[in-house]
Scaffold this active site. Structure first.
Site, mmCIF file in Angstrom:
data_model
loop_
_atom_site.group_PDB
_atom_site.id
_atom_site.type_symbol
_atom_site.label_atom_id
_atom_site.label_comp_id
_atom_site.label_asym_id
_atom_site.label_seq_id
_atom_site.Cartn_x
_atom_site.Cartn_y
_atom_site.Cartn_z
ATOM 1 N N TYR A 48 -4.750 -10.902 -6.242
ATOM 2 C CA TYR A 48 -3.355 -11.374 -6.106
ATOM 3 C C TYR A 48 -3.172 -12.759 -6.731
ATOM 4 O O TYR A 48 -2.037 -13.228 -6.850
ATOM 5 C CB TYR A 48 -2.929 -11.453 -4.625
ATOM 6 C CG TYR A 48 -3.023 -10.176 -3.828
ATOM 7 C CD1 TYR A 48 -3.256 -8.951 -4.438
ATOM 8 C CD2 TYR A 48 -2.889 -10.189 -2.447
ATOM 9 C CE1 TYR A 48 -3.367 -7.785 -3.693
ATOM 10 C CE2 TYR A 48 -2.984 -9.025 -1.692
ATOM 11 C CZ TYR A 48 -3.231 -7.832 -2.322
ATOM 12 O OH TYR A 48 -3.335 -6.680 -1.575
ATOM 13 N N HIS A 106 -11.957 -4.073 -2.524
ATOM 14 C CA HIS A 106 -10.553 -3.704 -2.754
ATOM 15 C C HIS A 106 -10.375 -2.237 -3.173
ATOM 16 O O HIS A 106 -9.371 -1.607 -2.838
ATOM 17 C CB HIS A 106 -9.971 -4.630 -3.836
ATOM 18 C CG HIS A 106 -8.503 -4.821 -3.759
ATOM 19 N ND1 HIS A 106 -7.885 -6.006 -4.073
ATOM 20 C CD2 HIS A 106 -7.496 -3.987 -3.410
ATOM 21 C CE1 HIS A 106 -6.575 -5.888 -3.909
ATOM 22 N NE2 HIS A 106 -6.313 -4.668 -3.520
#
Ligand SMILES: NC(=O)c1ccc[n+]([C@@H]2O[C@H](COP(=O)([O-])OP(=O)(O)OC[C@H]3O[C@@H](n4cnc5c(N)ncnc54)[C@H](OP(=O)(O)O)[C@@H]3O)[C@@H](O)[C@H]2O)c1
Length: 279
Positions: A48, A106
């Site tokens: 992010y 992730h």
């Protein structure tokens, strides 16, 4: 704040604030607002590019570190043991902290076993209080959870009224792994915010569509991390502890399940190729 106890005894808030698609520039302001509103768990990720904003907001808040619960994720370009190990130290630096409360892999691609061993070693070294995975749907999840020394405490997967993950949650429970929902508001897709079933249930309790959907996840024992850049929505998404959905409401929402992703199917070869281009 309602909490859940993970399979290693660590206690985690059941509701947190997610910062996916919050720009690095805006992240510090958003997380500062979220902390003021009362959130104590923040979900970020290396991918992010806003861990530094989270760290800056945490530092400025003056809230004691042990009252906060920070979640981050290792991206696939950092998989393999050595790169994952170094990337955990980089996340710690960007977040400005000595430990991360929960670190996840992730995605279920590339050298995930090497990366998971790095999580295990960082956990043993006290840099991570709990470890887990994200986007590991039942096949990948069972494979990994059966072949590691430290069973994932959490698996963060797409979960909302249109893709409810009931069978995935049952498999996680077999391993004592908690399910954590990403996109708990379906990112607004599929006309989520004007869904007639959710609207009519909301009218009964004087609650919004978002609050009904989040409450439904809480009652299913799911950890949630709704995202909003607007303070009043952050408040609204946390104001879900003063009502309880009836079994009839729970069943009506269960009927909205399509058992299909609104984003991407991790088993679709073209999707896997897309991830390979992001290594
Ligand atoms: N592990 C993964 O692969 C993965 C993938 C996706 C997301 N995540 C995590 O999960 C978190 C949540 O998922 P998400 O951000 O994708 O989607 P989400 O939380 O389901 O939805 C966010 C969207 O809903 C809007 N919204 C929020 N609260 C609202 C309300 N009360 N009323 C009306 N609109 C509202 C937001 O708009 P505004 O911001 O404009 O208010 C935003 O457009 C992420 O931030 C991230 O931390 C993880």
């Amino acid at each position: 704040m309602k909490t859940v106890t993970l399979n290693n005894g660590v206690v985690m808030p059941q509701v947190g604030y997610g910062v996916y698609q919050v720009s690095p520039a805006e992240c510090e302001r958003c997380v500062s607002d979220a902390l003021k509103v009362g959130y104590r768990m923040i979900d970020t990720a290396q991918a992010y590019h806003n861990e530094e904003g989270v760290g800056a907001a945490v530092k400025k808040s003056g809230i004691a570190r042990d009252e906060l619960f920070l979640v981050s994720k290792v991206w696939i370009s950092n998989y393999g043991y050595d790169k994952a190990k170094a990337s955990i130290d980089e996340s710690l630096r960007r977040l400005g902290t000595d430990y991360i409360d929960l670190m996840l892999l992730h995605q279920p691609f590339c050298d995930r076993y090497g990366a998971y061993r790095a999580l295990e070693d960082a956990y043993r070294a006290g840099k991570l209080r709990a470890i887990g995975v994200s986007n590991f749907y039942p096949d990948h999840f069972i494979d990994l959870a059966s072949n590691v020394e430290i069973v994932p405490a959490v698996n963060q997967v797409e979960t909302h009224v249109f893709d409810q993950q009931t069978s995935a949650q049952a498999y996680m429970k077999e391993f004592g792994t908690h399910m954590m929902a990403w996109a708990p508001l379906a990112e607004g897709r599929n006309n989520f915010f004007s869904n007639p079933v959710l609207e009519s249930i909301g009218r009964k309790y004087g609650k919004s569509v978002a609050q009904v959907a989040l409450r439904w996840l809480l009652q299913r024992d799911v950890i949630i991390i709704p995202k909003s850049v607007h303070v009043e929505r952050m408040q609204q998404n946390l104001d879900i502890f003063d009502f309880e959905l009836s079994q009839e409401d729970m069943d009506a929402i269960a009927a909205l399940d399509t058992q299909r992703s609104l984003f991407f199917d991790h088993h679709d070869p073209e999707v896997v190729k897309m991830f390979m281009s992001w290594r």
